[in-house]
Design an enzyme around this catalytic site. Structure first.
Site, mmCIF file in Angstrom:
data_model
loop_
_atom_site.group_PDB
_atom_site.id
_atom_site.type_symbol
_atom_site.label_atom_id
_atom_site.label_comp_id
_atom_site.label_asym_id
_atom_site.label_seq_id
_atom_site.Cartn_x
_atom_site.Cartn_y
_atom_site.Cartn_z
ATOM 1 N N ASP A 1 35.896 1.072 -12.803
ATOM 2 C CA ASP A 1 35.631 -0.091 -13.661
ATOM 3 C C ASP A 1 36.779 -1.088 -13.535
ATOM 4 O O ASP A 1 37.869 -0.869 -14.052
ATOM 5 C CB ASP A 1 35.481 0.372 -15.109
ATOM 6 C CG ASP A 1 35.234 -0.761 -16.087
ATOM 7 O OD1 ASP A 1 35.183 -1.934 -15.656
ATOM 8 O OD2 ASP A 1 35.111 -0.472 -17.294
ATOM 9 N N HIS B 1 37.214 8.458 8.023
ATOM 10 C CA HIS B 1 37.108 9.776 7.376
ATOM 11 C C HIS B 1 38.227 10.722 7.789
ATOM 12 O O HIS B 1 38.513 11.704 7.089
ATOM 13 C CB HIS B 1 35.750 10.401 7.710
ATOM 14 C CG HIS B 1 35.260 11.379 6.683
ATOM 15 N ND1 HIS B 1 36.102 12.106 5.868
ATOM 16 C CD2 HIS B 1 33.994 11.753 6.330
ATOM 17 C CE1 HIS B 1 35.385 12.886 5.073
ATOM 18 N NE2 HIS B 1 34.110 12.687 5.333
#
Length: 461
Positions: A383, A167
């Site tokens: 996708d 992070h």
């Protein structure tokens, strides 16, 4: 509203040996400094995200692991700092050694079909530690891979992509930007449509640094006697769903002037209130709700498109346990909105300065809860050719530097096809049971107008 506390589904995962995927072409060998916002103690943990994909007959014969691995190598050419390693310099200033060592990649197969995970995918997921394998020696903040991706093929032809990122190097939006670039390259693009921008100096402290705003989120307080860190293994993991029905019920509890609040403000206030009630705090103890507010549009000029560093600050809504528990939901919503509205350009600069002056502290953990929201990050839209993810968001509850203090909202579609938000959380078993009951009680309260006629209204603030 909430699924069963755990799943009985068990399956086997066969992993190939983890490997390092380096950029597909030579990249600059250099050191790049992280920002002073990046380097705070609060962000020194690994952020896990998981995406589930259905079988698509049009992709018959295509191997998602091979396709994604190649896309990672090509995308790291543009995001080459993610192939490097973090180092720490004087005054704990972090930098990336852009050495091109690469990201960790794991290819795996599971003897299970996607349908076995249930109609509405949401955490906690069974066998999560097999779907996102913690490669020994890989999860440190310094001198370790910054990115790990595991692609697990399912028996039905679907697959799971589990990602873990340091992070300190990026936030949820930055990771989604990297993954969108992977998709474009997997589909034949020679370069990402949004070029990555480093420019971390834009969120550095001023010279000389000067704290000009009040930052209660970093208060130095003695830990309350009631603040005990429960080990993660002693906690129960459960998700709570907030669909159109639940959101409408919560809005009905608010006075008219607050009903246009965002879903995030509403759910955050609700969770904060319910969680405080079940933790049995001294009524006069301060409690905090801390949450990220994007700084991308707060600065003048705004952060450039393509910036993928940590671009948020962490304001805190603060009150006492008694006031939060005894006042209606609108009181908590007002506090959350006020904290959010306190973030200005000067506030952002003041946070960066505070980081340097106070040695990059962690936010105040005692009697605090941290709520984040990745529902708009775009993970569900990733996708690779098989269609959009059927679930995309937190891989599990309990992430962060302190177990049980961080909740992450994401969007999901339930069995009825309705879109809503889901929040995985973890609490000790008895507290979780009480939290679920308290939430259910709140969702079935009388609307504000009925309540207003029947009882005395306390002053909101």
């Amino acid at each position: 509203m909430a699924p069963e506390l755990s799943s009985s589904l068990v399956f086997n995962v066969r992993r190939f040996e983890p490997e390092l995927v380096a950029p597909a072409k030579p990249t600059p060998r250099e050191y790049k400094l992280l920002s002073d916002i990046d380097g705070q103690e609060s962000l020194r943990f690994q952020l896990p995200v998981i995406q589930f994909y259905r079988y698509n007959p049009s992709m018959q014969g295509k191997d998602p692991a091979k396709l994604i691995k190649e896309a990672v190598a090509q995308t790291l050419v543009f995001y080459y700092p993610l192939a490097g390693r973090l180092r720490e310099g004087p005054n704990r200033k972090l930098m990336v050694d852009c050495n091109g060592e690469g990201a960790l990649f794991i290819e795996a197969d599971a003897d299970v079909i996607l349908e076995k995970f249930g109609d509405a995918l949401q955490p906690p997921f069974p066998c999560i530690d097999d779907l996102l394998y913690d490669v020994p020696g890989s999860k440190g903040m310094l001198n370790c891979p910054l990115l790990l991706i595991q692609v697990t093929r399912l028996r039905c032809g679907g697959f799971i992509v589990a990602t873990r990122v340091n992070h300190l190097i990026t936030d949820g939006l930055g990771l989604a930007q990297f993954m969108s670039a992977m998709v474009e390259i997997a589909h034949g693009a020679v370069a990402p449509s949004i070029q990555p921008v480093w420019e971390r100096h834009l969120l550095d402290a001023r010279d000389p640094p000067r704290v000009t705003c009040t930052h209660r989120e970093y208060d130095e307080v003695e830990e309350a006697d009631t603040f005990k860190i429960t080990p993660l293994e002693n906690m129960v993991h459960r998700s709570f769903y907030f669909g159109p029905k639940e959101v409408s019920a919560l809005r009905s509890l608010l006075p008219p002037h607050l009903r246009q609040c965002s879903k995030f403000e509403l759910i955050t206030a609700c969770v904060w209130r319910c969680r405080t009630i079940v933790t049995n705090l001294d009524p006069d103890e301060e409690v905090r709700m801390i949450f990220p507010v994007s700084v991308r549009s707060k600065l003048n000029p705004s952060l450039p498109s393509g910036f993928y560093g940590n671009a948020f600050v962490l304001p805190a809504a603060i009150t006492t346990a008694r006031k939060l528990s005894q006042n209606p939901l609108g009181y908590a919503v007002e506090l959350v909105k006020q904290a959010k509205e306190s973030v200005t350009e000067e506030y952002v600069k003041s946070v960066a300065d505070l980081m340097v002056i106070r040695d990059r502290p962690h936010f105040t953990a005692s009697n605090s809860y941290f709520m984040s929201n990745v529902s708009r990050a775009g993970f569900m839209d990733i996708d690779f050719g098989w269609g959009k993810a059927v679930y995309a968001g937190p891989a599990k509850a309990g992430v962060g530097t302190i177990p049980g203090v961080l909740g992450i909202l994401t969007s999901i579609k339930n069995k009825k096809g309705e879109f809503g938000m889901v929040m995985p959380m973890c609490l000790p078993a008895t507290s979780m049971e009480r939290f679920a009951k308290e939430l259910d009680f709140l969702l079935n309260e009388q609307p504000f107008e009925v309540w207003k006629e029947s009882i005395f209204i306390r002053s909101y603030l």
